[in-house]
Design a protein around this motif. Structure first.
Motif, PDB file in Angstrom:
ATOM      1  N   GLY A  15       0.969  -1.251  -0.203  1.00  0.00           N
ATOM      2  CA  GLY A  15      -0.048  -0.024   0.059  1.00  0.00           C
ATOM      3  C   GLY A  15       0.795   1.276  -0.073  1.00  0.00           C
ATOM      4  O   GLY A  15       2.112   0.883  -0.198  1.00  0.00           O
ATOM      5  N   PRO A  16       0.211   2.386   0.172  1.00  0.00           N
ATOM      6  CA  PRO A  16       1.197   3.647   0.278  1.00  0.00           C
ATOM      7  C   PRO A  16       2.350   3.658   1.146  1.00  0.00           C
ATOM      8  O   PRO A  16       3.317   4.080   1.007  1.00  0.00           O
ATOM      9  N   ALA A  17       2.039   3.101   2.369  1.00  0.00           N
ATOM     10  CA  ALA A  17       2.951   3.041   3.391  1.00  0.00           C
ATOM     11  C   ALA A  17       4.099   2.162   3.137  1.00  0.00           C
ATOM     12  O   ALA A  17       5.284   2.471   3.192  1.00  0.00           O
ATOM     13  N   GLY A  18       3.773   0.935   2.552  1.00  0.00           N
ATOM     14  CA  GLY A  18       4.920   0.092   2.111  1.00  0.00           C
ATOM     15  C   GLY A  18       5.753   0.632   0.934  1.00  0.00           C
ATOM     16  O   GLY A  18       6.974   0.572   0.939  1.00  0.00           O
ATOM     17  N   LEU A  19       5.005   1.267  -0.019  1.00  0.00           N
ATOM     18  CA  LEU A  19       5.708   1.801  -1.071  1.00  0.00           C
ATOM     19  C   LEU A  19       6.528   3.052  -0.741  1.00  0.00           C
ATOM     20  O   LEU A  19       7.668   3.159  -1.562  1.00  0.00           O
ATOM     21  N   ALA A  20       6.113   3.711   0.156  1.00  0.00           N
ATOM     22  CA  ALA A  20       6.834   4.950   0.782  1.00  0.00           C
ATOM     23  C   ALA A  20       8.171   4.499   1.412  1.00  0.00           C
ATOM     24  O   ALA A  20       9.080   4.722   1.032  1.00  0.00           O
ATOM     25  N   ALA A  21       7.994   3.356   2.333  1.00  0.00           N
ATOM     26  CA  ALA A  21       9.079   2.757   2.910  1.00  0.00           C
ATOM     27  C   ALA A  21      10.360   2.284   1.968  1.00  0.00           C
ATOM     28  O   ALA A  21      11.170   2.587   2.192  1.00  0.00           O
ATOM     29  N   ALA A  22       9.781   1.759   0.798  1.00  0.00           N
ATOM     30  CA  ALA A  22      10.566   1.067  -0.337  1.00  0.00           C
ATOM     31  C   ALA A  22      11.175   2.146  -0.848  1.00  0.00           C
ATOM     32  O   ALA A  22      12.485   2.133  -1.236  1.00  0.00           O
ATOM     33  N   VAL A 144      10.527  -5.021   6.938  1.00  0.00           N
ATOM     34  CA  VAL A 144       9.631  -3.688   7.145  1.00  0.00           C
ATOM     35  C   VAL A 144       8.264  -4.178   6.856  1.00  0.00           C
ATOM     36  O   VAL A 144       7.629  -4.780   5.955  1.00  0.00           O
ATOM     37  N   GLY A 145       7.485  -4.274   8.073  1.00  0.00           N
ATOM     38  CA  GLY A 145       6.067  -4.587   8.209  1.00  0.00           C
ATOM     39  C   GLY A 145       5.356  -3.562   7.659  1.00  0.00           C
ATOM     40  O   GLY A 145       5.192  -2.347   8.447  1.00  0.00           O
ATOM     41  N   ALA A 146       4.497  -3.339   6.774  1.00  0.00           N
ATOM     42  CA  ALA A 146       3.666  -2.107   5.966  1.00  0.00           C
ATOM     43  C   ALA A 146       2.187  -2.848   5.793  1.00  0.00           C
ATOM     44  O   ALA A 146       1.759  -2.561   4.831  1.00  0.00           O
ATOM     45  N   ASP A 147       2.126  -3.719   6.596  1.00  0.00           N
ATOM     46  CA  ASP A 147       0.612  -4.695   6.004  1.00  0.00           C
ATOM     47  C   ASP A 147      -0.375  -4.314   6.831  1.00  0.00           C
ATOM     48  O   ASP A 147      -1.618  -4.976   7.231  1.00  0.00           O
ATOM     49  N   GLY A 148      -0.809  -3.118   7.424  1.00  0.00           N
ATOM     50  CA  GLY A 148      -1.907  -2.395   7.832  1.00  0.00           C
ATOM     51  C   GLY A 148      -2.324  -2.728   9.254  1.00  0.00           C
ATOM     52  O   GLY A 148      -1.642  -3.358  10.098  1.00  0.00           O
ATOM     53  N   ILE A 149      -3.506  -2.480   9.615  1.00  0.00           N
ATOM     54  CA  ILE A 149      -4.047  -2.389  10.913  1.00  0.00           C
ATOM     55  C   ILE A 149      -4.068  -3.988  11.709  1.00  0.00           C
ATOM     56  O   ILE A 149      -3.959  -3.936  12.648  1.00  0.00           O
ATOM     57  N   HIS A 150      -4.228  -4.758  10.621  1.00  0.00           N
ATOM     58  CA  HIS A 150      -4.100  -6.319  11.236  1.00  0.00           C
ATOM     59  C   HIS A 150      -2.619  -7.086  10.981  1.00  0.00           C
ATOM     60  O   HIS A 150      -2.952  -8.232  10.553  1.00  0.00           O
ATOM     61  N   SER A 151      -1.813  -6.208  11.004  1.00  0.00           N
ATOM     62  CA  SER A 151      -0.432  -6.921  10.512  1.00  0.00           C
ATOM     63  C   SER A 151       0.003  -7.966  11.100  1.00  0.00           C
ATOM     64  O   SER A 151      -0.118  -8.391  12.394  1.00  0.00           O
ATOM     65  N   ARG A 152       0.217  -9.024  10.178  1.00  0.00           N
ATOM     66  CA  ARG A 152       0.875 -10.350  10.428  1.00  0.00           C
ATOM     67  C   ARG A 152       2.223 -10.129  11.127  1.00  0.00           C
ATOM     68  O   ARG A 152       2.731 -10.939  11.937  1.00  0.00           O
ATOM     69  N   LEU A 159       5.453  -7.811  18.497  1.00  0.00           N
ATOM     70  CA  LEU A 159       5.436  -6.394  18.723  1.00  0.00           C
ATOM     71  C   LEU A 159       3.760  -5.895  19.001  1.00  0.00           C
ATOM     72  O   LEU A 159       3.569  -4.792  18.905  1.00  0.00           O
ATOM     73  N   GLU A 160       3.296  -6.699  19.376  1.00  0.00           N
ATOM     74  CA  GLU A 160       1.673  -6.684  19.581  1.00  0.00           C
ATOM     75  C   GLU A 160       1.393  -5.688  20.973  1.00  0.00           C
ATOM     76  O   GLU A 160       0.276  -5.007  20.834  1.00  0.00           O
ATOM     77  N   ALA A 161       2.201  -5.820  21.896  1.00  0.00           N
ATOM     78  CA  ALA A 161       1.958  -4.857  23.104  1.00  0.00           C
ATOM     79  C   ALA A 161       1.688  -3.465  22.622  1.00  0.00           C
ATOM     80  O   ALA A 161       2.383  -2.671  22.078  1.00  0.00           O
ATOM     81  N   THR A 162       0.584  -2.961  23.398  1.00  0.00           N
ATOM     82  CA  THR A 162       0.117  -1.738  23.288  1.00  0.00           C
ATOM     83  C   THR A 162      -0.148  -0.808  24.505  1.00  0.00           C
ATOM     84  O   THR A 162      -0.182  -1.491  25.740  1.00  0.00           O
ATOM     85  N   ARG A 163      -0.022   0.271  24.311  1.00  0.00           N
ATOM     86  CA  ARG A 163      -0.279   1.410  25.547  1.00  0.00           C
ATOM     87  C   ARG A 163      -1.680   1.777  25.683  1.00  0.00           C
ATOM     88  O   ARG A 163      -2.296   2.078  26.740  1.00  0.00           O
ATOM     89  N   ALA A 264       0.515  -0.665  10.677  1.00  0.00           N
ATOM     90  CA  ALA A 264       1.150  -1.746  11.255  1.00  0.00           C
ATOM     91  C   ALA A 264       1.767  -1.418  12.353  1.00  0.00           C
ATOM     92  O   ALA A 264       1.914  -2.182  13.541  1.00  0.00           O
ATOM     93  N   SER A 265       2.146  -0.131  12.378  1.00  0.00           N
ATOM     94  CA  SER A 265       3.118   0.493  13.641  1.00  0.00           C
ATOM     95  C   SER A 265       2.293   1.264  14.698  1.00  0.00           C
ATOM     96  O   SER A 265       2.826   1.938  15.485  1.00  0.00           O
ATOM     97  N   GLY A 266       1.091   1.093  14.551  1.00  0.00           N
ATOM     98  CA  GLY A 266       0.036   2.019  15.378  1.00  0.00           C
ATOM     99  C   GLY A 266      -0.428   3.122  14.478  1.00  0.00           C
ATOM    100  O   GLY A 266       0.200   3.238  13.329  1.00  0.00           O
TER     101      GLY A 266
END
Length: 401
Positions: A15-22, A144-152, A159-163, A264-266
């Motif tokens: 998606g846009p996030a993954g392509l931007a990171a690439a 790099v994980g850019a696979d969205g809100i339900h990131s595998r 890295l699932e721990a949240t605040r 994926a990163s919050g």
């Protein structure tokens, strides 16, 4: 689909996030692969408004959004119970642009700069220094994980721990009607918000954000009679799409040589309209950290980048479900328009609020509208740091009510 046996940076999610990171990693001199199970052009529900800081972030990646089919946006307009308040962006402009148009531009640029794109590729797992994709193992230095809100990738990397984690739902549809305003309009009601984003000279995007899971966009238009009147007789120009919007802060976004970007990163609630801009800014910071071979740099940068949208999200969500407070806020901003201008300038990154060190003078600097903005803020707020100016544009006239 040719799967190369080795690469320096492997991005999961196109998606846009993954392509931007690439693209950012490629600009830093790395060999980059992007894998996504979908194909280019996949659509999803989003507001489709790009703020001036998003346009600047895209430009730093080498992507000129001004050449795409889009609609210039002068600023933000809030509506509630018949009252409205408007503020222009402090310098430059925004754009309303279809997500599919934006995604296609990112994909073209990624291919142009030499990113290896694997569309229709299924990533089934990761390990230390390797990614399993379409039955092959690709060795890599960084994942790099850019696979969205339900990131595998987030789950695989532990890295699932949240605040914190709060969610609402959103729906979006386009209508074939000429834009009636050069502003991104945000209409407030007791049960949610409605965004109106012009995306070209023939269409507007209508996006609903609500906590009411039983409501759909067509039903919710009854909450916003002014918009409903504007859309009377307008044919739908796309199918209705829905999705979850979350306010989620992760305790960490990097582990070893694995990092997360974008949703994926919050994420912050879509009420900010900053999702794609934030992903681009994160991507640039991640590329710097990869170049330094130190993802701790990215962790620190990620925290810093999230502060402003998190603050603005919390501020605007204070009004959610509180119609009396909405009306009071809009009345106050109408009486004190400098305050709305200052908040919008802060929202789009035109200045940063920082604390002065003990013993240092607290100063305010601003290249344009300095008197208005400095008078709009309490004297205890220090250091308004200006951003680089963004090109202006000519806007079409607004349609009268």
């Amino acid at each position: 689909m040719e799967v190369c046996p080795e690469t320096e940076v492997f991005v999961i999610g196109g998606g846009p996030a993954g392509l931007a990171a690439a693209i950012a990693a490629k600009q830093a001199g790395f060999d980059v692969v992007v894998a996504d199970a979908a194909t280019p052009g996949h659509d999803k529900a989003c507001g489709e408004g790009m703020m001036p800081d998003g346009i600047a972030a895209a430009r730093s990646l080498g992507i000129d959004l001004m050449g795409l089919e889009a609609y210039p946006i002068a600023g933000i307009r809030f509506h509630s119970a018949g009252a409205s308040v408007t503020a222009d962006f402090p310098d430059g402009m925004g754009l309303g642009i279809r997500r599919t148009t934006l995604h296609a531009a990112f994909a073209r640029h990624a291919e142009r700069v030499g990113v290896h794109l694997l569309w229709g590729a299924h990533v089934t797992g990761i390990s230390a220094g390797a990614v399993e994709v379409s039955g092959r193992v690709v060795k890599t230095r960084f994942i790099v994980g850019a696979d969205g809100i339900h990131s595998r990738v987030r789950a695989w990397a532990h890295l699932e721990a949240t605040r914190n984690d709060r969610q609402r739902i959103g729906f979006r549809r386009h209508f074939a009607v000429a834009p009636w305003s050069r502003y991104l309009e945000m209409h407030w009601a007791n049960r949610g918000q409605l965004y109106i984003t012009p995306v070209n000279e023939r269409e507007v995007g209508v996006a609903l954000l609500t906590r009411d899971r039983g409501t759909r966009l067509e039903q919710a238009l009854e909450w916003f009679p002014e918009v409903q009147r504007r859309l009377t007789g307008a044919a739908p120009a796309s199918s209705e799409r829905g999705g979850v919007t979350r306010s989620r802060t992760l305790k960490a976004v990097a582990r070893g040589r694995i990092a997360l970007v974008g949703d994926a990163s919050g994420s912050v609630d879509a009420i900010t309209g900053q999702g794609i801009c934030l992903a681009m800014q994160q991507s640039i910071a991640l590329a710097d950290a990869i170049a330094a071979d130190d993802l701790r740099m990215y962790q620190k940068a990620h925290v810093r980048l999230m502060r402003r949208p998190q603050f603005m999200s919390s501020l605007m969500l204070l009004l959610d479900g509180r119609p009396r407070l909405q009306q009071m806020a809009i009345a106050a901003m109408k009486a004190w328009p400098q305050c709305f201008e200052a908040l919008l300038a802060y929202h789009v990154g035109a200045f940063a609020l920082t604390s002065a060190r003990r013993g240092e003078p607290r100063s305010v600097t601003w290249p344009a509208k300095s008197a208005l903005l400095s008078n709009a803020l309490p004297p205890c707020i220090p250091h308004l740091q200006p951003a680089a100016p963004i090109a202006t544009a000519q806007y079409p006239p607004e349609t009268p009510d």
